[in-house]
Design an enzyme around this catalytic site. Structure first.
Site, PDB file in Angstrom:
ATOM      1  N   LYS A 148       1.136  -1.131   0.140  1.00 30.80           N
ATOM      2  CA  LYS A 148       0.212  -0.073   0.068  1.00 30.80           C
ATOM      3  C   LYS A 148       0.945   1.316  -0.161  1.00 30.80           C
ATOM      4  CE  LYS A 148      -3.350   2.334   2.859  1.00 30.80           C
ATOM      5  NZ  LYS A 148      -4.486   2.243   4.026  1.00 30.80           N
ATOM      6  N   LYS A 150       1.035   5.578   0.118  1.00 30.92           N
ATOM      7  CA  LYS A 150       0.300   6.788   0.312  1.00 30.92           C
ATOM      8  C   LYS A 150       0.834   7.672  -0.743  1.00 30.92           C
ATOM      9  CE  LYS A 150      -1.755   5.979   4.295  1.00 30.92           C
ATOM     10  NZ  LYS A 150      -3.365   6.029   4.831  1.00 30.92           N
ATOM     11  N   GLU A 201      -7.822   3.506  -2.409  1.00 29.60           N
ATOM     12  CA  GLU A 201      -8.783   4.154  -1.519  1.00 29.60           C
ATOM     13  C   GLU A 201      -8.877   5.336  -1.223  1.00 29.60           C
ATOM     14  OE1 GLU A 201      -7.837   3.276   3.347  1.00 29.60           O
ATOM     15  OE2 GLU A 201      -6.570   2.462   1.858  1.00 29.60           O
ATOM     16  N   ASP A 224     -13.164   4.819   2.845  1.00 29.40           N
ATOM     17  CA  ASP A 224     -12.469   4.713   3.993  1.00 29.40           C
ATOM     18  C   ASP A 224     -13.151   5.968   4.927  1.00 29.40           C
ATOM     19  OD1 ASP A 224     -11.057   4.616   6.333  1.00 29.40           O
ATOM     20  OD2 ASP A 224      -8.888   4.979   5.223  1.00 29.40           O
ATOM     21  N   LYS A 246     -12.859   0.083   9.859  1.00 29.99           N
ATOM     22  CA  LYS A 246     -11.677   0.206  11.047  1.00 29.99           C
ATOM     23  C   LYS A 246     -12.378   0.376  12.247  1.00 29.99           C
ATOM     24  CE  LYS A 246      -8.348   2.830   8.091  1.00 29.99           C
ATOM     25  NZ  LYS A 246      -7.759   4.300   7.832  1.00 29.99           N
ATOM     26  N   ASP A 296      -4.940  -4.250   5.950  1.00 30.42           N
ATOM     27  CA  ASP A 296      -4.177  -3.196   6.305  1.00 30.42           C
ATOM     28  C   ASP A 296      -4.213  -3.129   7.658  1.00 30.42           C
ATOM     29  OD1 ASP A 296      -2.316  -1.143   5.946  1.00 30.42           O
ATOM     30  OD2 ASP A 296      -4.033   0.249   5.396  1.00 30.42           O
TER      31      ASP A 296
END
Length: 332
Positions: A148, A150, A201, A224, A246, A296
């Site tokens: 992943k 960013k 995402e 997200d 999450k 993740d």
């Protein structure tokens, strides 16, 4: 039997800065909750997130407000009514799950009626940096199952290309953390496909994502920041193919399990993620992640030092914490 409650702020310095589109972290600031009953105690952890207007101080105040309820024996259902979804409730909910398991002499997985998770493939995350620095970091993770990265708005093309050039094998999640606009995504579709991006995402700000409907099916897109609890699913249909569950958003394992089940029933692909946290925040999330398409949960890997007995990574495979750490009796 009357219970006891302890809630405190713990800080875990990171081994290196963690950069995303909206800022840089150098430490994980968490709220640790311990709920005791007799000689038995359960623990939980929450990470207050400024993006959602949360602070350590406010989270501790939320928990203090329900102290009498908890000390009098509140259930997880009671807490779901008394506290709003967020990091504070997550810490309390998970501490109650842990306490229940220890009192029952059974694991949380058994109590919840789900399969235990001993290990799973979890993303290795690369924070925002120059394309060259991100390529250096990716070279060391070139053989993991899932990577992943960013990215920001301006340099995303170069950052993605640099990482893919040195890590062609892993499945790839790209996370702009709401820094793009719909037109950015539309323009970048050929590039994203060329670099075989498996999941994008939350590319655009939550609440400014109606334009994603025009791109439905063009590339898998995961909600997200736009998703917290089950009530959010109605709005996300037709905009996102996947949702990121999450526990710090759902307010604990109880709602996370219910949200994951409902999302899958509605046809959403499932991702399970985390904040930068210790393994006390990861242990309950692993139980949700057993049925996820993308996982993740590498938050503790950013810490200079995790809690003793925490989760362990081996080449992108995350092993659950040691027996007795959370949610299992020490002899399990």
């Amino acid at each position: 039997m009357r219970r006891t409650l302890d809630a405190r702020h713990d800080r875990f310095p990171l081994s290196k800065p963690f950069r995303i589109a909206r800022g840089v972290k150098t430490a994980a600031d968490v709220v640790t909750v311990t709920i005791g009953q007799g000689s038995v105690a359960g623990r939980g952890e929450g990470v207050p997130y400024p993006r959602y207007g949360e602070t350590i101080e406010a989270a501790l105040a939320e928990i203090a407000a329900v102290r009498p309820l908890i000390e009098q024996g509140a259930t997880r259902a009671d807490i779901a009514v008394a506290m709003r979804a967020g990091a504070a409730r997550n810490a309390v909910d998970c501490a109650l799950w842990d306490l229940e398991a220890r009192l029952a002499g059974a694991s949380v997985a058994v109590l919840a009626g789900i399969a235990p998770v001993d290990a799973l493939a979890s993303a290795i995350t690369i924070g925002i940096d120059s394309p060259e620095a991100m390529a250096r970091a990716a070279r060391g993770a070139a053989n993991v199952p899932l990577l992943k990265i960013k990215v920001d708005r301006d340099a995303a093309d170069e950052q993605i290309a640099a990482v893919r050039a040195v890590a062609p094998a892993p499945r790839l999640i790209v996370d702009p953390n709401e820094s793009w606009r719909v037109e950015d995504l539309a323009d970048r579709l050929p590039m994203l496909r060329a670099h075989r991006v498996d999941l994008l995402e939350q590319p655009v700000p939550a609440g400014e994502d109606a334009g994603l409907a025009a791109l439905a099916g063009a590339i898998p897109i995961c909600a997200d920041e736009a998703l917290h609890i089950r009530a959010d699913l109605d709005r996300l249909a037709g905009l996102y193919s996947h949702v990121n569950v999450k526990l710090d958003k759902t307010g604990g394992l109880t709602e996370a399990l219910a949200l994951a089940a409902e999302a899958k029933a509605r046809g959403f692909g499932l991702m399970v993620g985390c904040m930068v946290c210790s393994s006390l925040g990861i242990a309950p999330a692993m139980l949700v992640a057993g049925g996820a398409a993308f996982v993740d949960l590498d938050g503790p890997l950013w810490l200079a030092e995790d809690r003793v007995g925490g989760a362990r990574d081996d080449g992108g495979i995350l092993a659950a914490p040691a027996p007795g750490f959370w949610g299992t009796p020490a002899c399990a």
